[in-house]
Design an enzyme around this catalytic site. Sequence first.
Site, mmCIF file in Angstrom:
data_model
loop_
_atom_site.group_PDB
_atom_site.id
_atom_site.type_symbol
_atom_site.label_atom_id
_atom_site.label_comp_id
_atom_site.label_asym_id
_atom_site.label_seq_id
_atom_site.Cartn_x
_atom_site.Cartn_y
_atom_site.Cartn_z
ATOM 1 N N SER A 1 74.017 67.335 105.418
ATOM 2 C CA SER A 1 72.999 68.384 105.473
ATOM 3 C C SER A 1 73.621 69.771 105.395
ATOM 4 C CB SER A 1 72.195 68.278 106.768
ATOM 5 O OG SER A 1 71.762 66.958 106.966
HETATM 6 N N1 SAH Z 1 73.419 63.374 109.558
HETATM 7 C C1 SAH Z 1 74.177 63.205 108.330
HETATM 8 C C2 SAH Z 1 73.353 63.376 107.084
HETATM 9 C C3 SAH Z 1 72.398 62.271 106.920
HETATM 10 S S1 SAH Z 1 71.844 61.868 105.296
HETATM 11 C C4 SAH Z 1 75.389 64.092 108.283
HETATM 12 O O1 SAH Z 1 75.608 64.862 109.223
HETATM 13 O O2 SAH Z 1 76.151 63.988 107.319
HETATM 14 C C5 SAH Z 1 70.714 60.615 105.788
HETATM 15 C C6 SAH Z 1 71.345 59.321 106.222
HETATM 16 O O3 SAH Z 1 70.315 58.501 106.730
HETATM 17 C C7 SAH Z 1 71.993 58.546 105.076
HETATM 18 O O4 SAH Z 1 73.338 58.317 105.365
HETATM 19 C C8 SAH Z 1 71.192 57.250 105.035
HETATM 20 O O5 SAH Z 1 71.978 56.107 104.733
HETATM 21 C C9 SAH Z 1 70.635 57.169 106.435
HETATM 22 N N2 SAH Z 1 69.446 56.342 106.599
HETATM 23 C C10 SAH Z 1 68.324 56.292 105.830
HETATM 24 N N3 SAH Z 1 67.472 55.388 106.330
HETATM 25 C C11 SAH Z 1 68.053 54.843 107.448
HETATM 26 C C12 SAH Z 1 67.672 53.854 108.402
HETATM 27 N N4 SAH Z 1 66.523 53.184 108.332
HETATM 28 N N5 SAH Z 1 68.540 53.569 109.394
HETATM 29 C C13 SAH Z 1 69.725 54.200 109.499
HETATM 30 N N6 SAH Z 1 70.132 55.145 108.634
HETATM 31 C C14 SAH Z 1 69.312 55.468 107.621
#
Ligand code: SAH
Length: 218
Positions: A66
């Site tokens: 992000s």
């Molecule tokens: N917080 C992260 C950015 C997240 S991007 C950082 O600091 O880099 C969103 C993430 O959510 C992705 O890695 C994706 O794989 C995850 N995601 C999406 N759906 C999900 C679910 N049902 N359970 C766990 N993770 C999930």
Amino acid sequence: MSKEAQENLAERKMRFLFALRSKGVTDARTLNAMEAIDRGRFVRGLFSERAYEDMPLPIACGQTISQPSVVGLMTQALKVGSRDTVLEIGTGSGYQAAVLSQLARRVYTVDRHRRLARDSEALFAALSIPNIVTIAGDGSRGLPDQAPFDRILVTAAAEDPPGPLLAQLKIGGIMVLPVGQSDTVQSLIRVQRLESGFDYEELRPVRFVPLVEGMASD
Ligand code: SAH
């Protein structure tokens, strides 16, 4: 690293903190945490040059780290206390979890991509961060074995707040999450669990990758 390169890095980090403040990240604890955690360690390859710019960047598995100002605004909206247990859904690069680890007693972070969970776990160990538990799993179900949580942060967008996450929030607890259809404008909302029911507050428009149910294949 040469002296010139070191000065250049120090200056970029200073500009990074300045940009956070100018975008409304004013909470001192949040700024200290973001100063302590080097975003450059969470971005790999070609994009590491841009780690101190206020933009989202691509990471493995087609996901994104992000934008730093959004990490800051979500972190301060979560009002994390030093005794809190926090659940993060969407480990991604691990950056947001690392920032939270500076503020909370313990952070559980879940990602549906095993590879992202594994790489983040290795990075937390390399950075000697002891209070993050990394789990490969479907975060839309929360983490019933460790529940309830003082704070929950979701970094992928669902159409509505997932029921299991609402159920795993302590009374008085706070959850911050983006809601809305992917590919359109989503809203960042803050939910507080009351003695009976929930209080909802809309914070700002955001854009996140979607929360997808089930495990990914990698
Ligand atoms: N917080 C992260 C950015 C997240 S991007 C950082 O600091 O880099 C969103 C993430 O959510 C992705 O890695 C994706 O794989 C995850 N995601 C999406 N759906 C999900 C679910 N049902 N359970 C766990 N993770 C999930």
